[in-house]
Design a protein around this motif. Structure first.
Motif, short mmCIF file in Angstrom:
data_model
loop_
_atom_site.label_atom_id
_atom_site.label_comp_id
_atom_site.label_asym_id
_atom_site.label_seq_id
_atom_site.Cartn_x
_atom_site.Cartn_y
_atom_site.Cartn_z
N ARG A 163 0.75 -1.13 -0.01
CA ARG A 163 -0.07 0.30 -0.13
C ARG A 163 0.84 1.29 0.04
O ARG A 163 0.70 2.10 -0.69
N SER A 164 2.06 1.06 0.79
CA SER A 164 2.93 2.26 0.95
C SER A 164 3.58 2.63 -0.55
O SER A 164 3.72 3.73 -1.16
N ALA A 165 3.83 1.76 -1.40
CA ALA A 165 4.29 1.58 -2.62
C ALA A 165 3.58 2.28 -3.58
O ALA A 165 3.71 3.04 -4.17
N ASP A 166 2.20 1.91 -3.37
CA ASP A 166 1.16 2.09 -4.31
C ASP A 166 0.87 3.58 -4.32
O ASP A 166 0.63 4.45 -4.89
N LEU A 167 0.87 4.18 -2.84
CA LEU A 167 0.52 5.71 -2.55
C LEU A 167 1.91 6.24 -2.97
O LEU A 167 1.53 7.50 -3.69
N ILE A 168 2.86 5.90 -2.88
CA ILE A 168 4.03 6.73 -3.31
C ILE A 168 3.86 6.73 -5.06
O ILE A 168 4.03 8.00 -5.73
#
Length: 64
Positions: free
Chosen positions: A10-15
């Motif tokens: 999720r963090s990578a997706d938001l970035i």
């Protein structure tokens, strides 16, 4: 461990989403600047987008 991996995904997706959003904003800004340059309008570098040269009015009324 599974929750941590979901968090990482999720963090990578938001970035990636934020980077894409910044890229779109930059492309729109460059298109707008190119359109203004083609129209012969002077470019305001480092200036506010004010339409007049008047100083800004204070935002709040002065205290008595």
């Amino acid at each position: 461990m599974f929750e941590y991996e979901l968090h990482q995904i999720r963090s990578a997706d938001l970035i990636r989403e934020a980077q894409n959003h910044r890229l779109v904003r930059e492309a729109l800004r460059l298109r707008r600047d190119a359109r203004k340059a083609a129209a012969g309008e002077p470019q305001a570098e480092g200036q506010s987008t004010s339409h007049s040269n008047r100083p800004r009015r204070p935002r709040f009324a002065r205290a008595a």
